[in-house]
Design a protein around this motif. Structure first.
Motif, short mmCIF file in Angstrom:
data_model
loop_
_atom_site.label_atom_id
_atom_site.label_comp_id
_atom_site.label_asym_id
_atom_site.label_seq_id
_atom_site.Cartn_x
_atom_site.Cartn_y
_atom_site.Cartn_z
N UNK A 1 94.29 -37.69 110.98
CA UNK A 1 94.16 -36.60 111.73
C UNK A 1 92.84 -36.67 112.63
N UNK A 2 92.81 -35.94 113.77
CA UNK A 2 92.02 -36.23 114.81
C UNK A 2 91.37 -34.53 115.00
N UNK A 3 90.11 -34.52 115.04
CA UNK A 3 89.43 -33.08 115.79
C UNK A 3 88.50 -33.17 116.92
N UNK A 4 88.76 -32.27 117.71
CA UNK A 4 88.01 -32.47 118.94
C UNK A 4 87.20 -30.90 119.07
N UNK A 5 85.75 -31.16 118.93
CA UNK A 5 85.00 -30.14 118.93
C UNK A 5 83.74 -30.37 120.21
N UNK A 6 84.13 -29.73 121.34
CA UNK A 6 83.60 -30.29 122.69
C UNK A 6 83.73 -29.01 123.73
N UNK A 7 82.69 -28.99 124.49
CA UNK A 7 83.06 -27.89 125.67
C UNK A 7 81.80 -27.19 126.26
N UNK A 8 80.96 -26.96 125.45
CA UNK A 8 79.73 -26.37 125.61
C UNK A 8 78.99 -26.93 126.89
N UNK B 1 88.42 -27.45 118.00
CA UNK B 1 87.63 -26.62 117.71
C UNK B 1 87.04 -25.90 119.01
N UNK B 2 86.87 -24.47 119.09
CA UNK B 2 86.12 -23.95 120.21
C UNK B 2 84.78 -24.28 120.08
N UNK B 3 83.92 -24.31 121.21
CA UNK B 3 82.59 -24.38 121.20
C UNK B 3 81.94 -23.19 120.48
N UNK C 1 89.02 -21.35 116.11
CA UNK C 1 88.18 -20.67 116.97
C UNK C 1 86.63 -20.47 116.24
N UNK C 2 85.88 -21.56 116.17
CA UNK C 2 84.93 -21.44 115.59
C UNK C 2 83.90 -20.55 116.48
N UNK C 3 84.10 -20.12 117.44
CA UNK C 3 83.07 -19.20 118.33
C UNK C 3 82.98 -17.82 117.51
N UNK C 4 84.28 -17.58 117.13
CA UNK C 4 84.44 -16.34 116.40
C UNK C 4 84.46 -16.46 114.94
N UNK C 5 84.89 -17.31 114.17
CA UNK C 5 84.98 -17.42 112.58
C UNK C 5 84.04 -17.99 111.91
N UNK C 6 82.85 -18.65 112.67
CA UNK C 6 81.84 -19.41 112.04
C UNK C 6 80.76 -18.27 111.67
N UNK C 7 80.99 -17.11 112.33
CA UNK C 7 79.87 -16.07 112.01
C UNK C 7 78.52 -16.25 112.59
N UNK C 8 78.20 -17.03 113.47
CA UNK C 8 76.98 -17.49 113.62
C UNK C 8 76.78 -17.07 115.47
#
Length: 287
Positions: A113-120, A188-190, A237-244
């Motif tokens: 699998x591959x994850x992509x966490x970028x955009x900020x 992953x969203x920023x 949507x980490x921007x939402x669900x991570x809660x930080x």
């Protein structure tokens, strides 16, 4: 049930291997001894080989002295997965094809699998949002409840524009799907960001301000979410669900330094990110 049978069953249960849990509260990979219930609870990413692409949020060398464990370190610990890490500090979406190419060259088809966490950084640099599609008129054959014939219609194709955010995502995701066509790819969203000052030429205002091209940070988060339906890739949507959210002063301990770095998560923030990812990834199969 007589007393003798009860004693025998109790003894056998005591001898059976336990189905333990990891540090993240996730049940370990199931074994025949654990039974069907344990197998159903096993995490689908348990023991998998995962490529982690991105920017400083993923880069193992970023703030390594005071934040030695990144989110993927926790996933490695809790899920027993093997991380192949290619994130580089400061990079934007236009670097994803290069990172994906390195992952493919060095690990071939062994990646699960591959994850992509970028955009900020695209937001901070003022990369224009752009569009998902280019449109042009053309001729297409079709049979619409009758004989086949040619029709003049408009057609859209992905906009492959390296100078825009959506164009960069089109290029990057297409490349990922070409290199890893049968693998799970997750975006992953920023996450929310506040003020960060890394030197006299690198002062980044908080997300309440527009960037150089007049866009708010939320527009870039929205664009990553849109990519899910454009390309058929799951987005968390980490921007939402991570809660930080470092814009809330009481939540700033989740970030590295209230005075100079409200962009990168602290140890506490990395762990919370990882806990969120573990639960979200539970819903996504690895093929």
């Amino acid at each position: 049930m007589n007393k003798k049978a009860l004693i025998i069953i109790t003894a056998l249960l005591g001898m059976a291997p336990a189905c333990g849990q990891t540090g993240g509260g996730i049940r370990q990979a199931c074994t025949p001894e654990c039974g069907a219930q344990a197998c159903a609870a096993a995490h689908p990413w348990q023991g998998k080989r995962v490529g982690f692409l991105g920017d400083s949020m993923t880069d193992p060398g970023n703030n390594s002295k005071d934040v030695p464990k990144k989110y993927w370190n926790y996933l490695q610990e809790w899920l027993g997965l093997t991380p192949y890490v290619y994130g580089v500090s400061g990079r934007q979406w236009d670097d994803i094809p290069r990172q994906a190419g390195r992952l493919k060259a060095e690990h071939g088809d062994s990646v699960d699998a591959v994850t992509v966490f970028i955009g900020t950084n695209d937001f901070n640099a003022g990369v224009p949002l752009g569009r998902w599609y280019d449109e042009a008129e053309g001729t297409v054959e079709a049979a619409v409840h009758g004989e086949k014939k040619a029709y003049r219609r408009m057609r859209r194709t992905p906009a492959m524009d390296e100078g825009t955010f959506r164009g960069r995502m089109n290029i990057g995701i297409k490349r990922l799907k070409e290199l890893f066509p049968d693998k799970q790819i997750v975006l992953f969203t920023p996450i929310h960001r506040a003020r960060a000052e890394f030197g006299p030429t690198n002062l980044q205002p908080d997300e309440s301000w527009q960037n150089l091209c007049g866009e708010y940070f939320s527009a870039y988060v929205d664009a990553v979410n849109e990519a899910a339906n454009v390309w058929g890739v799951p987005v968390i949507d980490l921007n939402s669900v991570c809660g930080m959210n470092p814009m809330v002063e009481a939540q700033q301990p989740y970030f590295r330094d209230p005075a100079t770095d409200l962009l990168h998560p602290s140890d506490k923030g990395q762990r919370r990110l990882a806990l969120t990812m573990v639960r979200q990834l539970m819903a996504l199969p690895v093929f």
